[in-house]
Scaffold this active site. Structure first.
Site, PDB file in Angstrom:
ATOM      1  N   LYS A 155       2.742   5.834 -10.663  1.00 22.61           N
ATOM      2  CA  LYS A 155       3.566   5.054  -9.731  1.00 22.61           C
ATOM      3  C   LYS A 155       4.898   5.769  -9.582  1.00 22.61           C
ATOM      4  CE  LYS A 155       3.643   0.299  -9.108  1.00 22.61           C
ATOM      5  NZ  LYS A 155       2.737  -0.053  -8.027  1.00 22.61           N
TER       6      LYS A 155
HETATM    7  N1  PY5 Z   1      -2.528   0.453  -5.436  1.00 19.66           N
HETATM    8  C1  PY5 Z   1      -1.266   0.689  -5.030  1.00 19.66           C
HETATM    9  C2  PY5 Z   1      -0.996   1.808  -4.103  1.00 19.66           C
HETATM   10  C3  PY5 Z   1      -0.230  -0.120  -5.520  1.00 19.66           C
HETATM   11  O1  PY5 Z   1       1.024   0.116  -5.138  1.00 19.66           O
HETATM   12  C4  PY5 Z   1      -0.521  -1.188  -6.388  1.00 19.66           C
HETATM   13  C5  PY5 Z   1       0.588  -2.073  -6.885  1.00 19.66           C
HETATM   14  C6  PY5 Z   1      -1.862  -1.399  -6.765  1.00 19.66           C
HETATM   15  C7  PY5 Z   1      -2.831  -0.550  -6.268  1.00 19.66           C
HETATM   16  C8  PY5 Z   1      -2.245  -2.463  -7.744  1.00 19.66           C
HETATM   17  O2  PY5 Z   1      -1.784  -2.141  -9.022  1.00 19.66           O
HETATM   18  P1  PY5 Z   1      -1.469  -3.260 -10.108  1.00 19.66           P
HETATM   19  O3  PY5 Z   1      -2.645  -4.144 -10.131  1.00 19.66           O
HETATM   20  O4  PY5 Z   1      -1.334  -2.496 -11.369  1.00 19.66           O
HETATM   21  O5  PY5 Z   1      -0.253  -3.953  -9.686  1.00 19.66           O
HETATM   22  N2  PY5 Z   1       1.589  -2.351  -5.940  1.00 19.66           N
HETATM   23  C9  PY5 Z   1       2.819  -3.020  -6.197  1.00 19.66           C
HETATM   24  C10 PY5 Z   1       2.625  -4.335  -6.938  1.00 19.66           C
HETATM   25  O6  PY5 Z   1       3.500  -4.713  -7.678  1.00 19.66           O
HETATM   26  C11 PY5 Z   1       3.535  -3.379  -4.944  1.00 19.66           C
HETATM   27  C12 PY5 Z   1       3.822  -2.326  -3.994  1.00 19.66           C
HETATM   28  C13 PY5 Z   1       4.436  -2.834  -2.729  1.00 19.66           C
HETATM   29  O7  PY5 Z   1       1.604  -5.003  -6.712  1.00 19.66           O
END
Ligand code: PY5
Length: 305
Positions: A155
């Site tokens: 990330k």
């Molecule tokens: N894929 C991308 C590109 C992401 O940015 C996220 C999380 C996920 C998958 C899911 O990951 P996790 O389940 O570990 O959260 N995105 C951020 C979030 O906090 C937000 C970005 C706007 O969900």
């Protein structure tokens, strides 16, 4: 949407929200050299519970390793800083937590190896990220950046320009969310979510070696589904498989479990959230609030009530 809270944790100090500032020559502002996490904490009515704090912090350190920078704290210190931030703000509602480590030296060099890394923990009240009753998604023209070009498993701030372009394309065409294909045309992710499809009683999601973020919610869903004897098969997913799926849903910390009821103008199933999606979303809502004994290990209480 603007967010606000009283205090921010910045390099070891709790400072007022208004005072949490950086210099305009901060390296990360110019080159996207930041590492961040998105974590949720849920208010149960009695306590605030952080969901999968350990896993998020662990991923942060992995992201730093991939970028080649060192977060000047231990994982334990970062976890404590998160709790300290929440306590300082005395939140009594659902919040989103955004820890960010960023290359802070005011310089233009690209060699980050010896540069300073700052750490901030920002947290603020947060509701739904996407409409929970179901969204309309579009496959966009921007492709998910391939992991031979940028390490999408991490990330890292700069990588999110890919997500910004994708989401803006979808939104400007009137859709709620973007679905991204990889360079080969497989559907791999939403702009900030992992994707699952249900077809013929089975669940599928792209494998981690596809260019995806190894989502923590994705992992949660795989484990919750397994409890029902439903194995999730990790396999490349084509656009046609998405169009003809019985159910499609996006998962992520912010999005939680969001049903996708339409893709490129085609209704998914009967155009309403499907039974598996609903069942998983309901269970997820209970798990994150510490209501499921077996998964209490995933929640960290903030207040010592
Ligand atoms: N894929 C991308 C590109 C992401 O940015 C996220 C999380 C996920 C998958 C899911 O990951 P996790 O389940 O570990 O959260 N995105 C951020 C979030 O906090 C937000 C970005 C706007 O969900």
């Amino acid at each position: 949407m603007r967010f606000h809270a009283q205090y921010v944790w910045l390099d070891g100090n709790i400072v007022k929200w208004e005072d949490a500032k950086v210099h305009v020559l901060t390296h990360a502002l110019h080159y996207g050299t930041s590492i961040f996490e998105g974590i949720r904490a849920y208010w149960t009515g009695r306590n605030l519970l952080v969901f999968r704090l350990e896993d998020h912090v662990e991923r942060m350190f992995k992201s730093a390793k991939i970028l080649g920078v060192k977060i000047p704290y231990t994982a334990d210190e970062v976890r404590r800083a998160v709790i300290e931030t929440l306590r300082a703000n005395d939140f009594r509602e659902d919040v989103y937590i955004r820890p960010i480590a960023f290359v802070s030296t005011p310089t233009v060099t690209l060699d980050v190896r010896t540069l300073d890394v700052s750490l901030a923990i920002i947290a603020f009240p947060f509701g739904k990220y996407l409409p929970p009753q179901g969204i309309r998604a579009a496959v966009v023209s921007w492709r998910r950046v391939h992991n031979t070009m940028l390490p999408v498993m991490a990330k890292i701030g700069g990588i999110y320009v890919n997500s910004v372009l994708a989401l803006v394309e979808a939104r400007s065409k009137g859709f709620d969310e973007a679905l991204l294909m990889d360079a080969s045309g497989y559907i791999v992710e939403g702009s900030g979510e992992n994707i699952f499809i249900a077809r013929g009683g089975k669940l599928y999601t792209p494998p981690t070696h596809a260019s995806i973020l190894e989502g923590i919610t994705r992992d949660t869903v795989i484990k919750l589904a397994a409890d029902w004897g439903m194995t999730v098969q990790e396999k490349p997913i084509t656009r046609e498989e998405v169009y003809t799926a019985d159910e499609v849903f996006l998962v992520g910390t912010a999005a939680e479990i969001t049903p996708v009821v339409e893709v490129d103008g085609r209704p998914i199933g009967d155009g309403r959230p499907g039974p598996t999606t609903k069942k998983l979303a309901e269970l997820y809502a209970r798990v994150v609030r510490g209501e499921v004994e077996r998964y209490m290990k995933w929640v960290t209480p903030v207040y010592s009530t």
